[in-house]
Scaffold this motif. Sequence first.
Motif, PDB file in Angstrom:
ATOM      1  N   HIS A 192      -9.600 -26.320  20.326  1.00 19.92           N
ATOM      2  CA  HIS A 192      -9.052 -26.444  21.682  1.00 19.92           C
ATOM      3  C   HIS A 192      -8.169 -25.233  22.011  1.00 19.92           C
ATOM      4  O   HIS A 192      -7.298 -24.868  21.239  1.00 19.92           O
ATOM      5  CB  HIS A 192      -8.248 -27.732  21.707  1.00 19.92           C
ATOM      6  N   ASN A 193      -8.385 -24.636  23.190  1.00 23.50           N
ATOM      7  CA  ASN A 193      -7.765 -23.355  23.504  1.00 23.50           C
ATOM      8  C   ASN A 193      -7.251 -23.317  24.936  1.00 23.50           C
ATOM      9  O   ASN A 193      -7.721 -22.537  25.764  1.00 23.50           O
ATOM     10  CB  ASN A 193      -8.820 -22.246  23.270  1.00 23.50           C
ATOM     11  N   ASN A 197      -5.517 -20.335  32.643  1.00 26.29           N
ATOM     12  CA  ASN A 197      -6.499 -20.830  33.603  1.00 26.29           C
ATOM     13  C   ASN A 197      -7.352 -21.958  33.035  1.00 26.29           C
ATOM     14  O   ASN A 197      -8.456 -22.208  33.502  1.00 26.29           O
ATOM     15  CB  ASN A 197      -7.405 -19.671  34.068  1.00 26.29           C
ATOM     16  N   ASP A 220     -10.029 -22.194  14.334  1.00 17.56           N
ATOM     17  CA  ASP A 220     -11.012 -21.628  15.267  1.00 17.56           C
ATOM     18  C   ASP A 220     -11.748 -20.502  14.556  1.00 17.56           C
ATOM     19  O   ASP A 220     -11.108 -19.633  13.958  1.00 17.56           O
ATOM     20  CB  ASP A 220     -10.265 -21.084  16.510  1.00 17.56           C
ATOM     21  N   GLY A 239     -18.430 -25.664  13.176  1.00 17.77           N
ATOM     22  CA  GLY A 239     -18.962 -26.998  12.876  1.00 17.77           C
ATOM     23  C   GLY A 239     -18.428 -27.654  11.622  1.00 17.77           C
ATOM     24  O   GLY A 239     -18.921 -28.709  11.234  1.00 17.77           O
ATOM     25  N   ASP A 241     -15.211 -28.733  10.985  1.00 18.87           N
ATOM     26  CA  ASP A 241     -13.883 -29.338  11.161  1.00 18.87           C
ATOM     27  C   ASP A 241     -13.681 -30.572  10.284  1.00 18.87           C
ATOM     28  O   ASP A 241     -12.594 -30.780   9.737  1.00 18.87           O
ATOM     29  CB  ASP A 241     -13.667 -29.699  12.636  1.00 18.87           C
ATOM     30  N   TYR A 625     -14.397 -20.475  36.553  1.00 22.04           N
ATOM     31  CA  TYR A 625     -15.296 -21.564  36.949  1.00 22.04           C
ATOM     32  C   TYR A 625     -14.910 -22.839  36.235  1.00 22.04           C
ATOM     33  O   TYR A 625     -14.385 -22.811  35.133  1.00 22.04           O
ATOM     34  CB  TYR A 625     -16.749 -21.219  36.565  1.00 22.04           C
TER      35      TYR A 625
HETATM   36  N1  LIG Z   1     -11.095 -22.353  33.501  1.00 22.04           N
HETATM   37  C1  LIG Z   1     -11.648 -23.439  32.954  1.00 22.04           C
HETATM   38  N2  LIG Z   1     -10.876 -24.331  32.310  1.00 22.04           N
HETATM   39  C2  LIG Z   1     -11.414 -25.429  31.749  1.00 22.04           C
HETATM   40  C3  LIG Z   1     -12.789 -25.720  31.883  1.00 22.04           C
HETATM   41  C4  LIG Z   1     -13.602 -24.762  32.562  1.00 22.04           C
HETATM   42  O1  LIG Z   1     -14.827 -24.921  32.698  1.00 22.04           O
HETATM   43  N3  LIG Z   1     -12.995 -23.644  33.084  1.00 22.04           N
HETATM   44  N4  LIG Z   1     -13.304 -26.859  31.353  1.00 22.04           N
HETATM   45  C5  LIG Z   1     -12.374 -27.929  31.005  1.00 22.04           C
HETATM   46  C6  LIG Z   1     -13.046 -28.842  30.091  1.00 22.04           C
HETATM   47  S1  LIG Z   1     -14.068 -30.033  30.742  1.00 22.04           S
HETATM   48  C7  LIG Z   1     -12.873 -28.795  28.779  1.00 22.04           C
HETATM   49  S2  LIG Z   1     -13.690 -29.886  27.786  1.00 22.04           S
HETATM   50  C8  LIG Z   1     -11.937 -27.855  28.173  1.00 22.04           C
HETATM   51  C9  LIG Z   1     -12.569 -27.131  27.024  1.00 22.04           C
HETATM   52  O2  LIG Z   1     -11.703 -26.111  26.608  1.00 22.04           O
HETATM   53  P1  LIG Z   1     -11.429 -25.876  25.077  1.00 22.04           P
HETATM   54  O3  LIG Z   1     -11.059 -27.150  24.443  1.00 22.04           O
HETATM   55  O4  LIG Z   1     -10.435 -24.803  24.968  1.00 22.04           O
HETATM   56  O5  LIG Z   1     -12.873 -25.478  24.549  1.00 22.04           O
HETATM   57  P2  LIG Z   1     -13.700 -24.117  24.602  1.00 22.04           P
HETATM   58  O6  LIG Z   1     -13.057 -23.141  25.535  1.00 22.04           O
HETATM   59  O7  LIG Z   1     -15.103 -24.450  24.801  1.00 22.04           O
HETATM   60  O8  LIG Z   1     -13.574 -23.576  23.117  1.00 22.04           O
HETATM   61  C10 LIG Z   1     -12.326 -23.469  22.495  1.00 22.04           C
HETATM   62  C11 LIG Z   1     -12.426 -22.764  21.176  1.00 22.04           C
HETATM   63  O9  LIG Z   1     -13.238 -23.490  20.260  1.00 22.04           O
HETATM   64  C12 LIG Z   1     -13.717 -22.537  19.332  1.00 22.04           C
HETATM   65  N5  LIG Z   1     -14.787 -23.137  18.537  1.00 22.04           N
HETATM   66  C13 LIG Z   1     -16.121 -23.046  18.728  1.00 22.04           C
HETATM   67  N6  LIG Z   1     -16.768 -23.765  17.783  1.00 22.04           N
HETATM   68  C14 LIG Z   1     -15.823 -24.324  16.990  1.00 22.04           C
HETATM   69  C15 LIG Z   1     -15.870 -25.195  15.847  1.00 22.04           C
HETATM   70  O10 LIG Z   1     -16.914 -25.615  15.373  1.00 22.04           O
HETATM   71  N7  LIG Z   1     -14.665 -25.594  15.325  1.00 22.04           N
HETATM   72  C16 LIG Z   1     -13.490 -25.161  15.815  1.00 22.04           C
HETATM   73  N8  LIG Z   1     -12.361 -25.605  15.242  1.00 22.04           N
HETATM   74  N9  LIG Z   1     -13.421 -24.316  16.876  1.00 22.04           N
HETATM   75  C17 LIG Z   1     -14.567 -23.930  17.463  1.00 22.04           C
HETATM   76  C18 LIG Z   1     -14.098 -21.363  20.195  1.00 22.04           C
HETATM   77  O11 LIG Z   1     -14.109 -20.167  19.453  1.00 22.04           O
HETATM   78  C19 LIG Z   1     -13.020 -21.388  21.268  1.00 22.04           C
HETATM   79  O12 LIG Z   1     -12.003 -20.452  21.032  1.00 22.04           O
HETATM   80  O13 LIG Z   1     -11.519 -26.874  29.097  1.00 22.04           O
HETATM   81  C20 LIG Z   1     -11.136 -27.381  30.340  1.00 22.04           C
HETATM   82  N10 LIG Z   1     -10.596 -26.278  31.081  1.00 22.04           N
END
Ligand SMILES: Nc1nc2c(c(=O)[nH]1)N[C@H]1C(S)=C(S)[C@@H](COP(=O)(O)OP(=O)(O)OC[C@H]3O[C@@H](n4cnc5c(=O)[nH]c(N)nc54)[C@H](O)[C@@H]3O)O[C@H]1N2
Length: 748
Positions: A192-193, A197, A220, A239, A241, A625
């Motif tokens: 989660h990151n 934005n 990550d 994958g 975790d 987006y």
């Molecule tokens: N601007 C913007 N913001 C959003 C969204 C958007 O579309 N745009 N979408 C929203 C939604 S619905 C969601 S679900 C969240 C998602 O947002 P986040 O939870 O932050 O998910 P991601 O950005 O897909 O990926 C986060 C990190 O997971 C890492 N990662 C990839 N595979 C793995 C793995 O197997 N294990 C681990 N530990 N890490 C891994 C990637 O390198 C990445 O740095 O964001 C929300 N916020």
Amino acid sequence: MPGAPSVTPSAVGSRSIPRSNPRPGVETRKALCASCDIACSVVTEIQKGRVTRVRSSDNPLFKDNICVKGIVAPKNFANPDRVLHPLKRVGERGSGQWQQVTWDEAMADIGARLTRIIDTHGPEAWAVSTSQWNTGTDHGLGRRLMNHIGSPNWISGVALCAGNTAAVNRLTYGWYPWPDYDNTSCIVLFGHNPGRNSWVPVYNQIQRVKARGGKLIVLDPRKSECAELADLWLPLKVGTDAVMMFGWLKVIFDEGLYDRAFVDRWCTGFDELRRRVDEFPLSRVAAITGCSPELIARAARMYATMGPSVIPWTPITDQQRNSTSGIRLQSILRAVCGYLDVPGGEAMMGFHPKIVSESEIEMHHVLPESQKAKQLGSDRHPAFTYRGQAALREPCKRVWGHEYANQVTGCYMANPSALFRAMAGDGPYPVKALFSLGNNTLMSYANMPLILRAFMNQELIVVQEHVMTPTAQLADYVLPGDSWLERPWMFDGYGWLSLYKPSQKSMEPPGTCKSTFEFWKLMANALGRPEIVPWPTLEAFYDWRIAGLGLDFETFARTYDVHADKLEFRKYERTGFATPSGKVELRSSILADLGFDPLPYWRDAPPPDPDYPLEMFTGVREAEYFQTGGRHIPEMRARKPEPVLFVSPATAAAEGLGEGEWVTVETRTGAIEITVGIRANMPDGLVRIPHGWWKPEMEQGAGRLSGALRYADALLCPDDEDFLDAEQGIPHLKGVPCRIVRRSGGAA
Ligand SMILES: Nc1nc2c(c(=O)[nH]1)N[C@H]1C(S)=C(S)[C@@H](COP(=O)(O)OP(=O)(O)OC[C@H]3O[C@@H](n4cnc5c(=O)[nH]c(N)nc54)[C@H](O)[C@@H]3O)O[C@H]1N2
Ligand SMILES: Nc1nc2c(c(=O)[nH]1)N[C@H]1C(S)=C(S)[C@@H](COP(=O)(O)OP(=O)(O)OC[C@H]3O[C@@H](n4cnc5c(=O)[nH]c(N)nc54)[C@H](O)[C@@H]3O)O[C@H]1N2
Ligand code: SF4
Ligand SMILES: [Mo]
């Protein structure tokens, strides 16, 4: 996923702080942004009946909770291609020939056609795919109508995002808890990151915790933005975790760092769990995760000894082959370290006597057991279906006073892949009507080629949208939806938190755009069941929901920013946990009864595939987006015009790839075209694929779908059993074998 509310639980009945109008002729309203799923409190500025600006709330609780997607909302919703009136398909499905009709005409025809389908095939032939935050005002009314009509076949993007986490958390301790960021000592992010934005409220919470000396652990494969801030970064393999958490538990148990008193009094199955954990010496964990034993042990000690720590929800463990075990291991870490329902840990809020939950509105008790049993996918992959959650009904009633707790709307879903198979004609019975509301169904699950076949085999597809998405292009009816600027709203924290946050309507909807509340009301009427949605207006519905607080909605929205009661911790000491045993089930009696391993376990990836030597994951959200949306906004497209994959410099060199070059990425499921981005923070061999690309300016209709058939990540994502989590049946999006093929020539 949803996501989560932008308020800490300790904020009790916070009154709004009005600010004088900034300029003459400018009115303001308090609103909740719904351009993503976290509902930031914002202020809208209105001139001549139109919103001209969206800015951060004046309430210090919500300071700086705003991002570019919220700011650009007025431009987004004013786009010239917005669907403003109901459209009826007149040519073949996907031919792009539409006729504008009135709502009355559309709803009469939809009602008649759905009635025919139900009469012929049974109510289970009607499916709905939606996501709560895009439509906002659904409020469980769709489920309520389906429950009365008799269909269990409801799916949602929350199957891959937080809804499934909620359902799996309930298996262990009966409720999905929420982090008490204000008092926590340590935050652990599994991938989660959040950022400036993306989920800004959580990002701001992380900054505050760091500023007062709290710790941050980030796991990550890529050095993400949050990893840059972290005290410890664990660059685990994609994958893996779940196996990493086995490693943490090994250290925590071996070094006696767990809360023995809590485990003895409140947990079942500790000895069995401990034996399972012993199968994971750090050498094995290190070999699978690629992290050193020392680093794994340091992280485990930090989490277990810093004092109350939190593992916030993450979609990353929602979308893996070992998802159920991964989510259960997170639950187990919280429990054995004594962080459940304590200040600074993770709070179980439960139902609130004065808050009418959407679970109650949904009325799951009226759907007959015989219809619940038909829920697609519940035979093979039951975890988040009615069948998987059935054993929680009695305990939930005992502890929380309600039989059904549909937290994050994820606890009684059909399985998406099983539904699409049935829609395509390969199921136990036919599914012939799909309603897709605020959900780009075609592109928002795995195995898009299957979803496409499923769509082409439907008798009735109804879409409620703002724009002509690839999903809408294949519909029989496209109905115009209003936006969050154009409707009132009351947010209840997705049944995850127990609160109300109000949002005022800022402007009139354009054309004949309607709310999803109005859609379900018209639908109940069209099916001859007006009593199912009896409230005359959305405002009247909110007045009914808020009556317990002694307020009407208008006064609440004008006067308050949030209503939430002060948190009571350690409620379980009074009530026990809402599980069959009344305890935290480290060994899940429910999974055992469903025929699964009652303990978390590790399932290895299929053997390497020499034809597909690289691994891809979908994710790293784009600042500009939200998911598959927003590509029609010129200001945002100028910033991010094309889809970009990320690879490390070494992988780019090995594959002979240049920055910006167009390539094809292939998996066994499908292929997409995409440009190359070389990123120093990517590990070798891993490919990042962005989610949800299509180009609204490209040709519409079947065979084209505005570029979705070229760019959508869902074309690459498999959903055969090797790539599904066993208990839930959700697809593995984090580590799919792929290859990159260079193309001669330029832009795709
Ligand atoms: N601007 C913007 N913001 C959003 C969204 C958007 O579309 N745009 N979408 C929203 C939604 S619905 C969601 S679900 C969240 C998602 O947002 P986040 O939870 O932050 O998910 P991601 O950005 O897909 O990926 C986060 C990190 O997971 C890492 N990662 C990839 N595979 C793995 C793995 O197997 N294990 C681990 N530990 N890490 C891994 C990637 O390198 C990445 O740095 O964001 C929300 N916020
Ligand atoms: N293959 C694949 N599938 C995924 C993911 C992935 O990474 N890859 N990610 C998963 C995740 S984390 C999530 S959260 C889900 C999200 O899945 P969805 O909920 O489908 O999210 P969006 O792509 O945002 O699609 C929402 C649609 O709603 C429309 N919309 C926006 N606001 C409104 C409104 O007010 N009213 C109406 N009627 N419509 C509106 C938008 O125009 C957009 O087309 O997808 C999941 N599915
Ligand atoms: S993070 Fe951005 S898009 Fe999401 S609710 Fe807040 S302002 Fe809106
Ligand atoms: Mo999500």
